[in-house]
Write an enzyme that holds these catalytic residues in place. Structure first.
Site, short mmCIF file in Angstrom:
data_model
loop_
_atom_site.label_atom_id
_atom_site.label_comp_id
_atom_site.label_asym_id
_atom_site.label_seq_id
_atom_site.Cartn_x
_atom_site.Cartn_y
_atom_site.Cartn_z
N GLU A 141 46.40 7.02 -57.62
CA GLU A 141 47.46 8.01 -57.84
C GLU A 141 47.43 8.56 -59.27
OE1 GLU A 141 49.16 9.30 -55.56
OE2 GLU A 141 49.16 7.87 -53.90
N ASP A 198 41.32 9.36 -45.93
CA ASP A 198 41.19 10.82 -45.87
C ASP A 198 40.44 11.45 -47.04
OD1 ASP A 198 43.26 9.96 -47.48
OD2 ASP A 198 44.76 11.35 -46.74
N GLU A 227 55.01 11.53 -39.90
CA GLU A 227 53.96 10.71 -40.49
C GLU A 227 53.03 10.18 -39.40
OE1 GLU A 227 53.66 11.38 -43.56
OE2 GLU A 227 54.22 9.56 -44.63
N GLU A 254 49.44 18.81 -46.38
CA GLU A 254 48.13 18.91 -45.71
C GLU A 254 48.09 20.01 -44.64
OE1 GLU A 254 48.20 15.29 -47.92
OE2 GLU A 254 49.62 16.05 -46.43
#
EC number: 3.2.1.-
Length: 783
Positions: free
Chosen positions: A131, A274, A367, A388
């Site tokens: 992150e 991902d 989600e 996304e």
């Protein structure tokens, strides 16, 4: 029940046509026809949505500065701040380049000053390596690069673009992350302390994305600074990860970075994996490394073979390919965008149309969405304002110019504005079915979601430049390069990197300047490297000297003692909970024995005697034991209720007619799942009863269409359906609503049944299960 209500909807459509004309009038009818004809998104409408997104961004941005800065994120319901990822003033860093994308140089300059004043790189805090890299390092690098489009912003930045205050801070942050890469494989730990490095007891388990999502930021750092150590460690991690893929070409979800052994072997394209795939493709373009694109395509081949089911992507075993979880995750929505980027636009469009059905059910993707049940997964039904879906819409619209992608984007913008807006920001949607909210606004709302929404409706933005214009920049070292010509590559936090600028400061550019010759790249040197046993390049082992000397941070003893104290407390709590669970289960069994004997006409006091023994043995825990006993009795009541339901279900006769891997043919083309369910109901409750046959729901189709996975509701019987009654029969819509009503439906246009946003129909169908329209269908040509 929505399905039953839909029957009334069809019967009311003739009245609906009159209502529409009466309420909207002639102008409203023209507007509806214009929207349906595909010309709705005029330049004026596109500008309106762009400005709407701009207002959304500033409402959230100002809300953060007024109520949360210098903490990481805003809590938009209570209007206070909180630190979440490391006390970096994260939302401000994440928003820097969004300010420039929206053209606000004045606020950008003020925000940069606040970042340079407040953000520390040496705080005694444990941070996520992943992150911190994508949000902080990525955000600083992008802001550094884009600032040069406005000379007044970088006038005081000596050495630009190869130097500058934001670049210096990005380097400091990256250096604080470097100890994480000191592992036997070269794959990084998941957590690092900014001041003291990696604790000796740090877990070596890291998710796949946490290993493979560094090359864009670290490669950019190496090119801008001329120091190749960052790019090298990122490539080493990618090499090691590539070497661990399974025999069928899949990677798992979590891996031990010291041994290279997989600890979570589910494979998919969603959470935990991902951005690894995303970075292979993007880094191949950004750094001209064909070997990375080759790896990406090999992964795509394996994914399409083992993970993909129709246009959905499941979670499967990485070694066998067997489905382990039939779940769509909202994070997977990046996939159509990356496929569009590599040129597979048709497949990307098909997948996106499938995902769009989820948007049009709820307004946003949850989600987790159970593909078979067509429902959000319990406790995973939130939408934390993720980007996304709109990210892929932006790529698809740029590639196709099809207004359907604008339509979907507009619907998401409207849904966020209607359901997530608070007095000082935008809140996470806690449940997409109910649209209730929770008190968090993650920094990516400012970095990604609003940015992609804005770029979707800003076709002339400099980010979309096709290379017909550029700026010529001469560096302080007399290197001349073309920058801002387009081809921007976004990192996974939507921070754009200018590929032209990377050549300005790179080692290769310096070598060319010294030799006076332009080197010719005849291939990818990445493919020619000698790999060690664990996958990383051998010559990296001595990049900084011996492995022990890689990064010389010491572990803070006070921090170590505090960690040990917390661990001891957590172990004690866990042990107590395990003990309570065991007592609860024993009490439940005792009550169950009493209930069974009572059912047989016997008396029993097993639970009573057990409680007496427990109270005698543990006199100081009377309240806790009595509470556990009450819990056990409540649980027993639930079990007994469930057993009664099971008995009732067993009494229900087994249906005599099944439809599996087949469908009931319809004359009218029905693209709506709701209407398909309606037609199945009509068969079950009207047609079949007249023929004295039982019927179990199966899918509905039109002629020559194969069944779709989303239509296989309710049906789990292994046998195919065969019925002499329907071998040569076709169900016609007029059988159920009458010829006059069908004509009225045609006047309104079947389009109204297949796209959301038409509130008059939504009140009848509940606004659910409405699939995308198919513009090639016959009724679009004839209505």
């Amino acid at each position: 029940m929505i399905i039953r209500k839909t029957v009334l909807a069809l019967l009311a459509l003739s009245i609906l046509s009159t209502t529409l004309r009466a309420e909207e009038g002639e102008e409203g009818q023209k507007h509806a026809e214009k929207k349906n004809s595909g010309t709705y998104f005029t330049p004026t409408v596109i500008q309106e949505y762009r400005e709407k997104v701009r207002r959304m961004f500033y409402h959230a941005y100002n809300g953060y500065l007024d109520n949360a800065f210098p903490l990481d994120e805003l809590k938009p319901i209570t209007c206070v701040g909180q630190d979440t990822w490391g006390s970096f003033s994260l939302s401000l860093i994440d928003a820097l380049d969004t300010l420039l994308v929206m053209g606000n140089t004045t606020e950008f300059k003020r925000a940069v000053a606040m970042v340079l004043e407040k953000v520390r790189d040496d705080a005694n805090v444990n941070v996520s390596v992943f992150e911190t890299n994508i949000r902080v390092v990525g955000g600083l690098l992008s802001a550094h690069m884009l600032a040069g489009r406005h000379r007044d912003l970088v006038a005081d930045w000596a050495g630009y673009p190869c130097d500058g205050p934001l670049l210096k801070l990005a380097v400091k942050m990256a250096d604080r992350l470097m100890p994480a890469f000191n592992t036997d494989t070269g794959m990084p730990y998941g957590t690092v302390n900014l001041k003291y490095g990696v604790h000796k007891d740090e877990t070596p388990i890291t998710c796949t994305a946490g290993v493979g999502t560094f090359i864009i930021e670290f490669g950019t750092l190496s090119r801008l600074t001329g120091d190749d150590k960052y790019e090298k460690v990122a490539l080493k991690a990618l090499d090691a990860l590539w070497s661990t893929r399974s025999p069928i070409g899949l990677v798992g979800n979590h891996i031990n970075v010291q041994t290279g052994a997989w600890t979570a072997t589910d494979s998919g394209i969603g959470a935990g994996v991902d951005s690894y795939f995303e970075y292979l493709a993007k880094a191949a373009y950004l750094f001209r490394r064909p070997s990375l694109m080759k790896q990406f395509h090999e992964h795509v081949t394996a994914i399409n073979k083992h993970v993909r089911k129709d246009d959905w992507f499941m979670w499967v075993s990485m070694t066998k390919g067997a489905v382990s979880l039939p779940i769509f995750q909202s994070l997977e929505a990046f996939w159509p965008g990356i496929l569009t980027m590599v040129g597979d636009v048709q497949d990307a469009s098909r997948i996106m149309l499938t995902y769009a059905e989820v948007i049009r059910k709820y307004g946003f993707p949850p989600e987790f969405y159970n593909i078979h049940n067509e429902e959000p997964v319990d406790k995973r039904s939130a939408f934390p304002l993720r980007p996304e879906m709109v990210e892929s819409l932006m790529y698809l619209y740029r590639a196709t110019r099809d207004d359907i992608w604008l339509e979907l984007g507009a619907e998401m913008i409207d849904a966020v504005e209607a359901s997530a807006r608070t007095k000082c920001g935008y809140a996470t949607i806690n449940n997409v079915k109910e649209h209730n909210i929770e008190d968090r606004m993650e920094s990516f709302f400012l970095a990604e979601t609003t940015k992609y929404m804005y770029l979707l409706f800003d076709p002339d933005n400099f980010i979309h430049s096709r290379g017909d214009q550029a700026s010529i920049l001469t560096t302080s070292k007399n290197l001349t390069c073309a920058v801002y010509a387009g081809g921007y590559i976004f990192n996974t936090e939507a921070h754009p990197v200018d590929p032209g600028m990377l050549d300005c400061c790179s080692i290769q550019a310096k070598k060319e300047q010294e030799s006076g010759e332009k080197a010719v790249n005849n291939g990818d040197e990445h493919e020619k490297r000698e790999l060690s046993e664990n996958g990383g390049e051998k010559y990296y082992d001595n990049q900084y000297g011996t492995v022990e000397e890689l990064i010389g941070f010491e572990v803070d003893e006070e921090m170590k003692k505090e960690a040990e104290r917390r661990k001891a407390e957590e172990d004690a709590v866990r042990k107590r909970e395990e003990t309570l669970d065991k007592i609860r289960e024993v009490l439940l069994k005792a009550h169950h024995i009493d209930a069974q004997k009572l059912k047989n006409g016997e008396t029993s006091e097993t639970a009573k005697k057990l409680m007496e023994q427990l109270l005698k043995s543990y006199p100081n825990y009377t309240n806790a034991l009595e509470f556990l006993n009450r819990e056990a009795m409540v649980k027993l009541a639930d079990i007994q209720t469930l057993e009664k339901v099971h008995e009732l279900v067993r009494e229900i006769p087994i249906p005599e007619v099944f439809c599996k891997n087949c469908c009931l043919p319809l004359h009218e083309i029905v693209d709506s799942v709701t209407l398909r369910v309606l037609m199945a109901d009509i068969f079950e409750f009207h047609i079949y009863p007249k023929r004295n046959q039982k019927y179990h729901h199966g899918p509905v189709c039109w002629l020559e269409e194969t069944p779709r996975i989303e239509d296989d509701y309710k049906n789990e019987h292994p046998d195919k359906w065969h019925s002499a009654h329907f071998d040569n029969e076709i169900a016609v819509l007029s059988d159920f609503v009458g010829d006059d009503d069908v004509e009225e439906i045609r006047k309104i246009g079947f389009r109204h049944l297949f796209a959301p946003g038409y509130r008059y129909l939504d009140q009848f169908t509940g606004g659910r299960n409405i699939a995308l329209r198919r513009t090639t269908s016959w009724y679009y040509r004839n209505t």
